[in-house]
Design a protein around this motif. Sequence first.
Motif, PDB file in Angstrom:
ATOM      1  N   GLN A  38       0.916  -1.290   0.033  1.00  0.00           N
ATOM      2  CA  GLN A  38      -0.087   0.158   0.072  1.00  0.00           C
ATOM      3  C   GLN A  38       1.016   1.299   0.068  1.00  0.00           C
ATOM      4  O   GLN A  38       2.005   1.305   0.251  1.00  0.00           O
ATOM      5  CB  GLN A  38      -0.963   0.116   1.331  1.00  0.00           C
ATOM      6  N   TYR A  39       0.479   2.470  -0.467  1.00  0.00           N
ATOM      7  CA  TYR A  39       0.669   3.658  -0.528  1.00  0.00           C
ATOM      8  C   TYR A  39       2.141   3.897  -1.309  1.00  0.00           C
ATOM      9  O   TYR A  39       2.279   5.163  -1.885  1.00  0.00           O
ATOM     10  CB  TYR A  39       1.356   4.102   1.053  1.00  0.00           C
ATOM     11  N   GLY A  64       2.856  -0.428   5.153  1.00  0.00           N
ATOM     12  CA  GLY A  64       2.747  -0.586   3.675  1.00  0.00           C
ATOM     13  C   GLY A  64       2.116  -1.752   3.260  1.00  0.00           C
ATOM     14  O   GLY A  64       1.915  -2.273   2.302  1.00  0.00           O
ATOM     15  N   GLY A  66      -0.258  -4.738   2.464  1.00  0.00           N
ATOM     16  CA  GLY A  66      -1.460  -4.670   2.054  1.00  0.00           C
ATOM     17  C   GLY A  66      -2.216  -5.794   2.810  1.00  0.00           C
ATOM     18  O   GLY A  66      -1.406  -6.912   3.235  1.00  0.00           O
TER      19      GLY A  66
END
Length: 77
Positions: A38-39, A64, A66
């Motif tokens: 993520q991100y 981070g 997921g």
Amino acid sequence: MNGLPIDPALLAPLAPVAALVVALVGWSLVSLVRKPAQYLPKIVWAVVIVLAVPAGAVLYLVLGRGRGPALVDGDAR
């Protein structure tokens, strides 16, 4: 230019800490390969994990990593 003399007896207590840090970074990198991130893109997360030891690994695991697919009732059997 020998640098500072280091007594091996002082380094011995740091060996378990170093082993834990290596394990944390390894676990983070394996998790990065296996799960969605993520991100940030995965390559950026890999650079953060490797360059910001151990803070990068902790940041990835907290922020981070997921989430995998949600479990359903039949998954636990």
